[in-house]
Design an enzyme around this catalytic site. Structure first.
Site, PDB file in Angstrom:
ATOM      1  N   ASP A 147       0.812  -1.223   0.000  1.00 11.47           N
ATOM      2  CA  ASP A 147       0.000   0.000   0.000  1.00 11.47           C
ATOM      3  C   ASP A 147       0.843   1.269   0.000  1.00 11.47           C
ATOM      4  O   ASP A 147       0.329   2.365   0.214  1.00 11.47           O
ATOM      5  CB  ASP A 147      -0.897   0.016   1.246  1.00 11.47           C
ATOM      6  CG  ASP A 147      -1.959  -1.059   1.160  1.00 11.47           C
ATOM      7  OD1 ASP A 147      -2.251  -1.508   0.037  1.00 11.47           O
ATOM      8  OD2 ASP A 147      -2.484  -1.457   2.214  1.00 11.47           O
ATOM      9  N   HIS A 200      27.467   6.826 -11.332  1.00 14.26           N
ATOM     10  CA  HIS A 200      26.144   6.909 -10.705  1.00 14.26           C
ATOM     11  C   HIS A 200      26.068   6.014  -9.466  1.00 14.26           C
ATOM     12  O   HIS A 200      25.106   5.268  -9.285  1.00 14.26           O
ATOM     13  CB  HIS A 200      25.041   6.566 -11.721  1.00 14.26           C
ATOM     14  CG  HIS A 200      24.835   7.661 -12.719  1.00 14.26           C
ATOM     15  ND1 HIS A 200      24.072   7.520 -13.853  1.00 14.26           N
ATOM     16  CD2 HIS A 200      25.289   8.931 -12.747  1.00 14.26           C
ATOM     17  CE1 HIS A 200      24.087   8.654 -14.539  1.00 14.26           C
ATOM     18  NE2 HIS A 200      24.821   9.520 -13.888  1.00 14.26           N
ATOM     19  N   ASP A 223      27.726  14.316  -5.196  1.00 12.41           N
ATOM     20  CA  ASP A 223      26.962  14.917  -6.291  1.00 12.41           C
ATOM     21  C   ASP A 223      25.521  14.948  -5.796  1.00 12.41           C
ATOM     22  O   ASP A 223      24.841  13.918  -5.771  1.00 12.41           O
ATOM     23  CB  ASP A 223      27.108  14.037  -7.549  1.00 12.41           C
ATOM     24  CG  ASP A 223      26.409  14.625  -8.772  1.00 12.41           C
ATOM     25  OD1 ASP A 223      25.603  15.555  -8.611  1.00 12.41           O
ATOM     26  OD2 ASP A 223      26.673  14.122  -9.885  1.00 12.41           O
ATOM     27  N   ASP A 281      22.251  21.231  -9.154  1.00 11.71           N
ATOM     28  CA  ASP A 281      23.035  20.024  -9.427  1.00 11.71           C
ATOM     29  C   ASP A 281      24.500  20.364  -9.155  1.00 11.71           C
ATOM     30  O   ASP A 281      25.151  21.003  -9.981  1.00 11.71           O
ATOM     31  CB  ASP A 281      22.804  19.625 -10.897  1.00 11.71           C
ATOM     32  CG  ASP A 281      23.500  18.325 -11.267  1.00 11.71           C
ATOM     33  OD1 ASP A 281      24.063  17.677 -10.377  1.00 11.71           O
ATOM     34  OD2 ASP A 281      23.477  17.972 -12.461  1.00 11.71           O
ATOM     35  N   HIS A 289      32.556  11.097 -19.615  1.00 13.47           N
ATOM     36  CA  HIS A 289      31.205  11.673 -19.781  1.00 13.47           C
ATOM     37  C   HIS A 289      31.298  13.068 -20.368  1.00 13.47           C
ATOM     38  O   HIS A 289      32.387  13.635 -20.467  1.00 13.47           O
ATOM     39  CB  HIS A 289      30.450  11.673 -18.440  1.00 13.47           C
ATOM     40  CG  HIS A 289      31.170  12.391 -17.316  1.00 13.47           C
ATOM     41  ND1 HIS A 289      31.179  13.757 -17.197  1.00 13.47           N
ATOM     42  CD2 HIS A 289      31.903  11.919 -16.272  1.00 13.47           C
ATOM     43  CE1 HIS A 289      31.865  14.098 -16.118  1.00 13.47           C
ATOM     44  NE2 HIS A 289      32.330  12.999 -15.552  1.00 13.47           N
ATOM     45  N   HIS A 334      25.041  19.575 -19.270  1.00 13.49           N
ATOM     46  CA  HIS A 334      23.670  19.304 -19.701  1.00 13.49           C
ATOM     47  C   HIS A 334      22.826  20.504 -19.295  1.00 13.49           C
ATOM     48  O   HIS A 334      23.212  21.282 -18.411  1.00 13.49           O
ATOM     49  CB  HIS A 334      23.131  17.997 -19.090  1.00 13.49           C
ATOM     50  CG  HIS A 334      23.219  17.924 -17.585  1.00 13.49           C
ATOM     51  ND1 HIS A 334      22.326  18.550 -16.740  1.00 13.49           N
ATOM     52  CD2 HIS A 334      24.112  17.308 -16.764  1.00 13.49           C
ATOM     53  CE1 HIS A 334      22.647  18.308 -15.487  1.00 13.49           C
ATOM     54  NE2 HIS A 334      23.744  17.575 -15.466  1.00 13.49           N
ATOM     55  N   HIS A 370      18.301  16.916 -15.809  1.00 14.94           N
ATOM     56  CA  HIS A 370      18.795  16.868 -17.187  1.00 14.94           C
ATOM     57  C   HIS A 370      17.668  17.467 -18.008  1.00 14.94           C
ATOM     58  O   HIS A 370      16.761  16.772 -18.448  1.00 14.94           O
ATOM     59  CB  HIS A 370      19.092  15.425 -17.626  1.00 14.94           C
ATOM     60  CG  HIS A 370      20.331  14.876 -16.983  1.00 14.94           C
ATOM     61  ND1 HIS A 370      20.869  13.671 -17.316  1.00 14.94           N
ATOM     62  CD2 HIS A 370      21.153  15.382 -16.021  1.00 14.94           C
ATOM     63  CE1 HIS A 370      21.965  13.448 -16.580  1.00 14.94           C
ATOM     64  NE2 HIS A 370      22.139  14.471 -15.785  1.00 14.94           N
ATOM     65  N   GLU A 429      30.768  20.182 -15.526  1.00  9.21           N
ATOM     66  CA  GLU A 429      31.118  19.130 -14.566  1.00  9.21           C
ATOM     67  C   GLU A 429      32.151  18.133 -15.090  1.00  9.21           C
ATOM     68  O   GLU A 429      31.871  16.935 -15.201  1.00  9.21           O
ATOM     69  CB  GLU A 429      29.857  18.383 -14.144  1.00  9.21           C
ATOM     70  CG  GLU A 429      28.954  17.939 -15.290  1.00  9.21           C
ATOM     71  CD  GLU A 429      27.722  17.174 -14.789  1.00  9.21           C
ATOM     72  OE1 GLU A 429      27.923  16.194 -14.047  1.00  9.21           O
ATOM     73  OE2 GLU A 429      26.606  17.549 -15.148  1.00  9.21           O
ATOM     74  N   TYR A 463      38.625   9.871 -13.380  1.00  6.92           N
ATOM     75  CA  TYR A 463      38.297   8.679 -12.592  1.00  6.92           C
ATOM     76  C   TYR A 463      39.337   7.581 -12.839  1.00  6.92           C
ATOM     77  O   TYR A 463      39.490   7.112 -13.966  1.00  6.92           O
ATOM     78  CB  TYR A 463      36.902   8.182 -12.987  1.00  6.92           C
ATOM     79  CG  TYR A 463      35.873   9.292 -12.996  1.00  6.92           C
ATOM     80  CD1 TYR A 463      35.202   9.656 -11.832  1.00  6.92           C
ATOM     81  CD2 TYR A 463      35.620  10.009 -14.178  1.00  6.92           C
ATOM     82  CE1 TYR A 463      34.289  10.703 -11.845  1.00  6.92           C
ATOM     83  CE2 TYR A 463      34.719  11.060 -14.190  1.00  6.92           C
ATOM     84  CZ  TYR A 463      34.055  11.405 -13.022  1.00  6.92           C
ATOM     85  OH  TYR A 463      33.161  12.449 -13.045  1.00  6.92           O
ATOM     86  N   ARG A 516      35.144  14.873  -9.408  1.00  4.87           N
ATOM     87  CA  ARG A 516      34.286  15.668 -10.318  1.00  4.87           C
ATOM     88  C   ARG A 516      33.988  16.985  -9.602  1.00  4.87           C
ATOM     89  O   ARG A 516      33.810  16.998  -8.377  1.00  4.87           O
ATOM     90  CB  ARG A 516      32.992  14.909 -10.656  1.00  4.87           C
ATOM     91  CG  ARG A 516      32.076  15.663 -11.595  1.00  4.87           C
ATOM     92  CD  ARG A 516      30.998  14.771 -12.247  1.00  4.87           C
ATOM     93  NE  ARG A 516      30.055  14.193 -11.315  1.00  4.87           N
ATOM     94  CZ  ARG A 516      30.060  12.922 -10.935  1.00  4.87           C
ATOM     95  NH1 ARG A 516      30.960  12.084 -11.415  1.00  4.87           N
ATOM     96  NH2 ARG A 516      29.161  12.473 -10.080  1.00  4.87           N
ATOM     97  N   GLU A 569      31.327  20.245 -10.142  1.00  6.02           N
ATOM     98  CA  GLU A 569      30.162  20.623 -10.958  1.00  6.02           C
ATOM     99  C   GLU A 569      29.518  21.895 -10.433  1.00  6.02           C
ATOM    100  O   GLU A 569      29.180  22.003  -9.250  1.00  6.02           O
ATOM    101  CB  GLU A 569      29.126  19.481 -10.922  1.00  6.02           C
ATOM    102  CG  GLU A 569      27.828  19.817 -11.635  1.00  6.02           C
ATOM    103  CD  GLU A 569      26.884  18.628 -11.731  1.00  6.02           C
ATOM    104  OE1 GLU A 569      26.920  17.743 -10.854  1.00  6.02           O
ATOM    105  OE2 GLU A 569      26.097  18.595 -12.696  1.00  6.02           O
TER     106      GLU A 569
HETATM  107  N1  GLY Z   1      23.672  14.533 -10.959  1.00 10.23           N
HETATM  108  C1  GLY Z   1      23.591  14.070 -12.260  1.00 10.23           C
HETATM  109  C2  GLY Z   1      24.487  14.797 -13.130  1.00 10.23           C
HETATM  110  O1  GLY Z   1      25.384  15.451 -12.652  1.00 10.23           O
HETATM  111  O2  GLY Z   1      24.318  14.834 -14.305  1.00 10.23           O
HETATM  112 MN    MN Z   2      24.946  17.279 -13.721  1.00  8.34          MN
HETATM  113 MN    MN Z   3      25.444  16.205 -10.685  1.00  2.00          MN
END
Ligand code: GLY
Ligand code: MN
Ligand code: MN
Length: 454
Positions: A51, A254, A271, A282, A362, A366, A373, A396, A400, A420, A422
């Protein structure tokens, strides 16, 4: 006493006004053209177990045009020869159901408070929506979100395909509204920017709070709880599941398990961002849990920071969307060449997917807005889009060196480091504004702040 992490809650910006949402409806109505019907279906609820439902998040398009944030709702905007009419289908009042799940505004309440001409019970949607469909030529509807609405639209298209030849009326075209809506949402208004700035302010304060309260051996989830507690305390919620990775965990892009202790001497990558009235921040920061970078950590951190600063400098109106990524890659590849981590021998070769791409796999940016995103075409006609005032994007870059990776061989001193950094950037008429400027990121700033409250 807990002080709300130093933020002044009375400074929270107002949610988007009814007038602004009406103006957005007028804009999309114009883009859909005459004799059209736009249909926006709100997200369904999702069951977590038995539920228990997952916390509800409305669809960003519903928030953008109506700010209606509960389930079982469908918004329709008809444009009949330039005359716009907006209808919202919602659950009607129902004392028994309200006793369990909360008081509903009801049809009258919704008409009084939301940017709509009429509220109609969702129980009457089939008849009313079919009539609306009969009167239009182009239906703008994203299929696949709600089978009830899909069936009504399909039925209407099927029936009118038979009668259209005789009467010449009824829906003829089914169009996807997303490309049109994305173009509107890509450019942020002043009120949207106020919400984004505030979201960034809360997220920055939350990261700072984690830095201040950090100490070696703390678990990743303890850092997560400080950040997310700070989001909540300030009236926001996370905009995506927080990533808190210590040591080698920081090399998983991730990583969301967030359940390991962060060892003395390790970096932690956080992050995490929040949303306020749907608008997302973000932020990623990476710092030593014990407050002092080791020499190899500092060398790599400074390289990522230099590449991020170069990318932010490229965030200018008239530059292409790829410019920040290219700037970041160039600085990063040169640094890795100088350190002997990639072979080159030319800078171009060092920047290749086989070399730099092994450690920075990456994209740099974005769009950011109601979705973390966010919507908006990155390369219309396959050409990178030029940045314009009012667009908001992240910057960002990262490096790594997963110790777990069987495909790489790097000197021991780099192994197990993930970094990273960002920030969220608004493109302005004459450059950019760093919306997350409150969040520290130089080595000196970080070493000064980490652990000061623990
Ligand atoms: N937190 C997801 C990204 O940085 O794209
Ligand atoms: Mn991001
Ligand atoms: Mn992020």
């Amino acid at each position: 006493m807990f002080d709300g992490h130093g933020l002044d809650l009375s400074a929270a910006p107002s949610p988007t006004s009814v007038e602004e949402m009406r103006a957005r409806q007028a804009n999309i109505g114009r883009l859909c053209d005459d004799d059209s019907l736009l249909i926006i279906v709100n997200n369904p609820e999702a069951t977590r177990s038995a539920d228990v439902e997952y916390p509800y998040r409305a669809s960003s398009d519903m928030l953008y045009f109506v700010s209606w944030d509960s389930p079982d709702a469908v918004f329709c905007l008809s444009n009949s020869s330039g005359e716009l009419k907006s209808i919202l289908f919602i659950p009607p009042r129902d004392v028994i159901k309200e006793t369990w799940t909360g008081i509903r505004l009801g049809l009258e309440g919704a008409e009084g408070q939301f940017p709509i001409d009429k509220a109609v019970s969702i129980d009457e949607m089939k008849n009313v929506l079919s009539t609306l469909l009969d009167g239009c030529k182009n239906v703008f509807h994203q299929r696949g979100l709600c089978s009830t609405v899909d069936d009504i639209v399909d039925q209407s298209l099927l029936e009118t395909s038979r009668t259209r030849q005789r009467t010449g009326s009824g829906p003829a075209n089914l169009c996807d509204p997303r490309p049109l809506i994305s173009e509107l949402r890509l450019f942020k208004s002043d009120s949207e920017l106020e919400l984004l700035r505030y979201s960034c302010k809360i997220a920055s304060a939350s990261h700072i709070e984690a830095m201040k309260n950090a100490s070696a051996g703390m678990n990743e989830y303890q850092l997560q709880s400080i950040i997310e507690g700070c989001f909540k305390y300030n009236g926001s919620q996370w905009s995506y599941p927080s990533i808190v990775g210590g040591g080698d965990n920081a090399t998983i892009l991730h990583y969301v398990e967030n359940d390991s202790p962060v060892k003395d001497g390790d970096l932690v990558l956080i992050d995490a961002g929040c949303e306020i009235s749907g608008y997302a921040s973000d932020i990623t920061r990476t710092w030593p849990i014990n407050g002092k970078f080791t020499e190899p950590q500092a060398i790599l951190y400074q390289l990522v920071l230099d590449s991020q600063l170069a990318a932010i400098s490229a965030c200018q109106p008239g530059q292409s969307f790829d410019a920040p990524h290219n700037a970041a890659k160039e600085v990063m590849a040169q640094g890795l060449l100088d350190l002997g981590i990639v072979e080159g021998p030319t800078l171009d070769e060092a920047m290749s997917p086989e070399q730099l791409g092994t450690y920075f796999m990456h994209r740099t940016s974005h769009w950011l807005g109601l979705d973390v995103h966010d919507v908006g075409v990155y390369a219309p006609d396959d050409e990178p889009r030029l940045l314009e005032s009012g667009m908001v994007l992240t910057v960002e870059p990262g490096l790594y060196f997963g110790a777990w990776r069987p495909d790489i061989e790097v000197d021991e001193k780099w192994s197990g480091i993930g970094i990273r950094i960002e920030d969220d950037i608004l493109i302005t008429n004459d450059g950019h504004e760093i919306l997350t400027h409150d969040c520290p990121k130089t080595i000196e700033e970080l070493e000064r702040i980490i652990g000061t409250s623990s």
